[in-house]
Design an enzyme around this catalytic site. Sequence first.
Site, PDB file in Angstrom:
ATOM      1  N   ARG A 153     -12.004  -3.315  11.282  1.00  0.00           N
ATOM      2  CA  ARG A 153     -11.666  -4.435  11.348  1.00  0.00           C
ATOM      3  C   ARG A 153     -12.569  -5.096  12.741  1.00  0.00           C
ATOM      4  O   ARG A 153     -12.728  -4.219  13.666  1.00  0.00           O
ATOM      5  CB  ARG A 153     -10.333  -5.127  11.504  1.00  0.00           C
ATOM      6  CG  ARG A 153      -9.592  -4.675  10.334  1.00  0.00           C
ATOM      7  CD  ARG A 153      -8.009  -4.991  10.397  1.00  0.00           C
ATOM      8  NE  ARG A 153      -7.107  -4.863   9.207  1.00  0.00           N
ATOM      9  CZ  ARG A 153      -6.558  -3.739   9.223  1.00  0.00           C
ATOM     10  NH1 ARG A 153      -6.579  -2.948  10.222  1.00  0.00           N
ATOM     11  NH2 ARG A 153      -5.624  -3.395   8.057  1.00  0.00           N
ATOM     12  N   LYS A 177      -3.207  -3.331  12.999  1.00  0.00           N
ATOM     13  CA  LYS A 177      -2.623  -4.180  12.884  1.00  0.00           C
ATOM     14  C   LYS A 177      -0.982  -3.926  13.423  1.00  0.00           C
ATOM     15  O   LYS A 177      -0.713  -2.524  13.165  1.00  0.00           O
ATOM     16  CB  LYS A 177      -2.268  -5.138  11.569  1.00  0.00           C
ATOM     17  CG  LYS A 177      -3.689  -5.839  11.359  1.00  0.00           C
ATOM     18  CD  LYS A 177      -3.435  -6.620  10.087  1.00  0.00           C
ATOM     19  CE  LYS A 177      -4.741  -7.492   9.872  1.00  0.00           C
ATOM     20  NZ  LYS A 177      -4.530  -8.089   8.546  1.00  0.00           N
ATOM     21  N   HIS A 245     -16.534  -8.583   8.481  1.00  0.00           N
ATOM     22  CA  HIS A 245     -15.688  -7.815   7.453  1.00  0.00           C
ATOM     23  C   HIS A 245     -16.624  -7.297   6.257  1.00  0.00           C
ATOM     24  O   HIS A 245     -16.068  -6.552   5.520  1.00  0.00           O
ATOM     25  CB  HIS A 245     -14.498  -8.885   6.942  1.00  0.00           C
ATOM     26  CG  HIS A 245     -13.179  -8.164   6.889  1.00  0.00           C
ATOM     27  ND1 HIS A 245     -12.557  -7.700   7.643  1.00  0.00           N
ATOM     28  CD2 HIS A 245     -12.449  -8.015   5.646  1.00  0.00           C
ATOM     29  CE1 HIS A 245     -11.378  -7.326   7.202  1.00  0.00           C
ATOM     30  NE2 HIS A 245     -11.434  -7.367   6.034  1.00  0.00           N
ATOM     31  N   ARG A 248     -16.729  -3.614   6.437  1.00  0.00           N
ATOM     32  CA  ARG A 248     -15.660  -2.942   5.981  1.00  0.00           C
ATOM     33  C   ARG A 248     -15.671  -2.866   4.370  1.00  0.00           C
ATOM     34  O   ARG A 248     -14.943  -1.936   3.850  1.00  0.00           O
ATOM     35  CB  ARG A 248     -14.426  -3.748   6.669  1.00  0.00           C
ATOM     36  CG  ARG A 248     -13.285  -3.080   6.359  1.00  0.00           C
ATOM     37  CD  ARG A 248     -11.999  -3.785   7.430  1.00  0.00           C
ATOM     38  NE  ARG A 248     -10.699  -3.759   6.822  1.00  0.00           N
ATOM     39  CZ  ARG A 248      -9.827  -2.581   7.277  1.00  0.00           C
ATOM     40  NH1 ARG A 248     -10.293  -1.748   7.916  1.00  0.00           N
ATOM     41  NH2 ARG A 248      -8.557  -2.791   6.702  1.00  0.00           N
ATOM     42  N   HIS A 271      -4.618   0.415   5.580  1.00  0.00           N
ATOM     43  CA  HIS A 271      -3.995  -0.472   4.727  1.00  0.00           C
ATOM     44  C   HIS A 271      -2.547  -0.080   4.627  1.00  0.00           C
ATOM     45  O   HIS A 271      -2.192   1.075   4.292  1.00  0.00           O
ATOM     46  CB  HIS A 271      -4.577  -0.794   3.431  1.00  0.00           C
ATOM     47  CG  HIS A 271      -5.577  -1.342   3.070  1.00  0.00           C
ATOM     48  ND1 HIS A 271      -6.569  -1.268   2.353  1.00  0.00           N
ATOM     49  CD2 HIS A 271      -6.121  -2.412   4.146  1.00  0.00           C
ATOM     50  CE1 HIS A 271      -7.561  -2.314   2.599  1.00  0.00           C
ATOM     51  NE2 HIS A 271      -7.487  -3.049   3.614  1.00  0.00           N
ATOM     52  N   TYR A 280     -10.913  -2.956  -4.392  1.00  0.00           N
ATOM     53  CA  TYR A 280     -12.430  -2.545  -4.157  1.00  0.00           C
ATOM     54  C   TYR A 280     -12.588  -1.531  -5.606  1.00  0.00           C
ATOM     55  O   TYR A 280     -13.705  -1.442  -5.729  1.00  0.00           O
ATOM     56  CB  TYR A 280     -12.321  -1.470  -2.935  1.00  0.00           C
ATOM     57  CG  TYR A 280     -12.305  -2.305  -1.742  1.00  0.00           C
ATOM     58  CD1 TYR A 280     -13.332  -3.296  -1.231  1.00  0.00           C
ATOM     59  CD2 TYR A 280     -11.230  -2.142  -0.904  1.00  0.00           C
ATOM     60  CE1 TYR A 280     -13.150  -3.853  -0.110  1.00  0.00           C
ATOM     61  CE2 TYR A 280     -10.976  -2.933   0.303  1.00  0.00           C
ATOM     62  CZ  TYR A 280     -11.865  -3.632   0.621  1.00  0.00           C
ATOM     63  OH  TYR A 280     -11.722  -4.377   1.939  1.00  0.00           O
TER      64      TYR A 280
END
Length: 300
Positions: A153, A177, A245, A248, A271, A280
């Site tokens: 990210r 995150k 992004h 990514r 994730h 994806y």
Amino acid sequence: MADISQKWSEISRRYRTYMKLEKHLSDNTIESYMRDLREFAHFILRRYEVEPKRVEREMIERYMEWLYERGREKSSQARNLSGIKSFYNFLLLSDAIESSPAEHILPPKAGRHLPDTLSIDEIDRIIGSIDHTTAKGLRDRAIIEVLYSCGLRVSELCDLKLSDLFFGEGYIKVTGKGDKQRLVPISGIARDRIQLYLECRHTDNHSEDTLFLNNRGTKLTRVMIFTLIKQAAIMAGIEKKISPHTFRHSFATHLLEGGADIRQVQDLLGHENILTTEIYTHLDTSHLRETMLDHMQILE
């Protein structure tokens, strides 16, 4: 989890009262808004476990993709987004948040619900368009290579530190995150480009451990990364609308096309939920060329 769910419930009740007493909406309209909000809240709680004021733009975008994957009509998706924007406008008016995470999200357009990706050739063209005879050029080439071959990210890239580089072991430590850390393999090309950049990197006393710096020797911002990528894409003649992004997205898509297990890709991307990674698996992209492994060297 229970405390966070309670916060959603409390704010939802206040939002219902606001629509009835301040907006003077009909009972049917209010119920429609609340039904959509409950579905959105359930999605956020299940995937991210955050309260309303902690929701970020990317989470809403993932929700819109989730709606699309379940066959929702474009009009239904637009209605859901409108309701989310209305909810966060209420939080703005209530001084619960300083800015709305839904503000700049556009309604879905036909054929553009899934994230754009770049081919290996396009990525090479973007990197090749950057002047490698300058310190800035060496930095920018390293930045794009790391974004792609490590699937970071933009915030993770900006926060990357020299102490996070473990070149001898072949990986970097990434803080994602919620300050959750993960180890990501780094390709030989990315290592080489970082080394070339480090030879001419200059810093101030407060940014010694920060990897990528601006020309004043201080930490780069997200806006700076967006700008340099946009300029490089223009120079390369890439007409797609890309962002940090996009690299990514391309990283994840190329790995899955190359035969990687979806759980492996989930771990590499950081994730929390496998459903986020599954987006994806629905992308329609071109076949990879063999030089993909020269960039990533992850599947070996």
